[in-house]
Write an enzyme that holds these catalytic residues in place. Structure first.
Site, PDB file in Angstrom:
ATOM      1  N   HIS A 123       0.874  -1.174   0.000  1.00 59.88           N
ATOM      2  CA  HIS A 123       0.000   0.000   0.000  1.00 59.88           C
ATOM      3  C   HIS A 123       0.913   1.227   0.000  1.00 59.88           C
ATOM      4  CE1 HIS A 123      -2.787   2.964   1.770  1.00 59.88           C
ATOM      5  NE2 HIS A 123      -3.771   2.148   1.450  1.00 59.88           N
ATOM      6  N   ASP A 200       3.540  -4.357   7.953  1.00 61.39           N
ATOM      7  CA  ASP A 200       2.328  -3.547   7.851  1.00 61.39           C
ATOM      8  C   ASP A 200       1.157  -4.511   8.032  1.00 61.39           C
ATOM      9  OD1 ASP A 200       0.081  -2.221   7.079  1.00 61.39           O
ATOM     10  OD2 ASP A 200       0.833  -1.578   5.127  1.00 61.39           O
ATOM     11  N   GLN A 203      -3.976  -5.099   7.040  1.00 61.86           N
ATOM     12  CA  GLN A 203      -4.922  -6.117   6.571  1.00 61.86           C
ATOM     13  C   GLN A 203      -4.693  -7.449   7.277  1.00 61.86           C
ATOM     14  OE1 GLN A 203      -7.389  -5.363   4.567  1.00 61.86           O
ATOM     15  NE2 GLN A 203      -6.691  -3.361   3.873  1.00 61.86           N
ATOM     16  N   LYS A 226     -10.043  -0.523  10.481  1.00 56.96           N
ATOM     17  CA  LYS A 226     -10.167  -1.772   9.713  1.00 56.96           C
ATOM     18  C   LYS A 226     -10.378  -2.958  10.654  1.00 56.96           C
ATOM     19  CE  LYS A 226      -6.950  -0.084   6.183  1.00 56.96           C
ATOM     20  NZ  LYS A 226      -7.719   0.209   4.987  1.00 56.96           N
ATOM     21  N   CYS A 364      -4.713   2.218  -3.757  1.00 58.51           N
ATOM     22  CA  CYS A 364      -3.494   2.819  -3.162  1.00 58.51           C
ATOM     23  C   CYS A 364      -2.279   1.917  -3.360  1.00 58.51           C
ATOM     24  CB  CYS A 364      -3.672   3.122  -1.678  1.00 58.51           C
ATOM     25  SG  CYS A 364      -4.926   4.362  -1.377  1.00 58.51           S
TER      26      CYS A 364
HETATM   27  N1  PLP Z   1      -1.508  -0.677   4.655  1.00 60.30           N
HETATM   28  C1  PLP Z   1      -2.422  -1.447   4.063  1.00 60.30           C
HETATM   29  C2  PLP Z   1      -2.037  -2.823   3.623  1.00 60.30           C
HETATM   30  C3  PLP Z   1      -3.713  -0.967   3.839  1.00 60.30           C
HETATM   31  O1  PLP Z   1      -4.618  -1.738   3.236  1.00 60.30           O
HETATM   32  C4  PLP Z   1      -4.034   0.344   4.262  1.00 60.30           C
HETATM   33  C5  PLP Z   1      -5.377   0.899   4.012  1.00 60.30           C
HETATM   34  O2  PLP Z   1      -6.063   0.467   3.111  1.00 60.30           O
HETATM   35  C6  PLP Z   1      -3.048   1.088   4.915  1.00 60.30           C
HETATM   36  C7  PLP Z   1      -1.793   0.556   5.098  1.00 60.30           C
HETATM   37  C8  PLP Z   1      -3.321   2.481   5.399  1.00 60.30           C
HETATM   38  O3  PLP Z   1      -4.265   2.461   6.415  1.00 60.30           O
HETATM   39  P1  PLP Z   1      -4.877   3.826   7.001  1.00 60.30           P
HETATM   40  O4  PLP Z   1      -5.412   4.599   5.837  1.00 60.30           O
HETATM   41  O5  PLP Z   1      -5.942   3.358   7.914  1.00 60.30           O
HETATM   42  O6  PLP Z   1      -3.779   4.532   7.711  1.00 60.30           O
END
Ligand code: PLP
Length: 406
Positions: A123, A200, A203, A226, A364
């Protein structure tokens, strides 16, 4: 049935509504999950009985709010099985957690010529902070590719590691492909070279039981929203030895010990990384969400979602012209796909009119889309409150999309 799905669905007020005269089918859980009544009630309870700024007052309400906030930290610690509560930093989301590490780790450890390893399936939140930090500090960002199933190749990763590698920053689960990366093996490999690993988990935590001590990862980041918790909440887990060494990310109240005219000393962990007044109401909601999930059982959630994924994959595979992106054996409960030459945005618009929320676009993850040579996908991401019947409705909606656009 692993748990009573009707009972579970009754906990989520938002799922009870009709949109376009149809019951809402919510398949955008990878973007944000819905909140159970228990989370909403926890926020109301906080404002009706406990609201106060924390860590500062000697009066009753301040102490009550502080105790509840620190209790939430203990809940998170147990949820991810961290060794100490001081290793749990509250942030406003995965993005802030990732920026915190990239910024502070960069300042502390990164010199010109150093290398950071990441992957093509990240992401933007786990890509851009590293890319920009490398550009600022004269370091190189090395990007691991994927095979045709959307999986990382550990042999290729092994070949990328050398004496200049300072950190591996990888997603636990891909938000586009659903791939569950073999993070334990990756951490073991990295540690053989004395390289720390950041995961990270944006998910990851919502689908799988996570034990940071068992994974032995050095950092783990996720967002509350999430994880059935409020927006604007998040967590950074970091091993104490790294958090002790990293400089603070933001400066101000709470994170200081003593302030003099010419210098400042910083607070102990975890407060060194929690500058300013935090999102206390959100953290109350996060605590309630974790209590709710632990009562259902993350193993149960994972098992039920695996059934949903299997069912969706079988049903959708029968749709002529469908192409899946992400076909790993180890997958979280989401499907990303394209139908013939139909643009994902057009498909998403029609599916929406049938009462079904799916996400369309690059999710993203533009470097991944470029490498796949596609503009985006349609993504249906499932949570434990979704049902097989809802998946049948998605299959019917896709048939309608084909009728209208083919
Ligand atoms: N990392 C992953 C794998 C994600 O799917 C997302 C959001 O879709 C993020 C980071 C960023 O999360 P946030 O926008 O809640 O900070």
């Amino acid at each position: 049935m692993i748990f009573n799905i009707e009972q579970v669905r009754a906990d989520f007020p938002i799922l009870q509504q009709q949109i376009y005269n149809r019951p809402l089918v919510y398949f955008d859980n990878a973007a944000s999950t819905q909140k159970p009544r228990q989370v909403i009630d926890a926020i109301r309870q906080y404002y009706e009985h406990d609201n106060c700024n924390i860590h500062r007052g000697v009066h009753y309400l301040s102490m009550k709010a502080t105790e509840a906030y620190e209790e939430a930290r203990r809940e998170v610690q147990e949820f991810v099985h961290a060794k100490n509560t001081c290793e749990i930093i509250f942030t406003k989301g995965a993005t802030e957690s990732l920026n915190l590490v990239a910024s502070s780790f960069g300042k502390r450890y990164i010199r010109p010529g150093d290398e950071i390893v990441t992957s093509i399936m990240e992401h933007h939140s786990n890509f851009v902070p590293w890319q920009q930090m490398c550009l600022e500090r004269g370091a190189t960002l090395r990007v691991l590719g994927i095979n045709e199933h959307g999986e990382l190749d550990l042999d290729v990763l092994s070949g990328m590691l050398n004496e200049k590698t300072r950190l591996i920053a990888l997603t636990h689960v891909s938000n586009v492909l659903g791939t569950i990366n073999p993070v334990k093996e990756i951490v073991t490999l990295a540690h053989q070279h004395d390289i720390p690993v950041l995961l990270d988990g944006a998910q990851g935590v919502s689908h799988l039981p996570v034990d940071v001590q068992e994974l032995d990862c050095d950092f783990y980041c996720f967002s509350g929203h999430k994880l059935y918790a409020p927006m604007g909440t998040g967590v950074l887990y970091g091993k104490e030895k790294y958090l002790e060494e990293l400089p603070p990310y933001q400066l101000g109240g709470e994170m200081i010990k003593d302030v003099y005219l010419d210098h400042t000393t910083f607070n102990e962990l975890p407060f060194k990384f929690e500058a300013g007044t935090p999102n206390v109401e959100g953290v109350m909601g996060l605590r309630a969400a974790i209590v709710y999930l632990r009562a259902l059982g993350m193993e149960n959630i994972a098992s039920y979602e695996a059934l949903l994924l299997k069912y969706a994959t079988e049903k959708l595979s029968a749709v002529e012209g469908i192409r899946f992106y992400g076909t790993s054996q180890h997958k979280a409960s989401l499907v990303s796909f394209l139908i013939g030459a139909i643009h994902p945005y057009d498909a998403g618009m029609i599916i929406d009119k049938m009462g079904i929320a799916v996400r369309t676009g690059h999710h993203c993850a533009m470097p991944l889309m470029d490498s796949l040579k596609i503009p985006g996908t349609v993504r249906a991401s499932f949570a434990f409150y979704n049902t097989m019947e809802e998946i049948d409705q998605l299959v019917s909606a896709i048939a309608r999309v084909k009728e209208m656009l083919s």
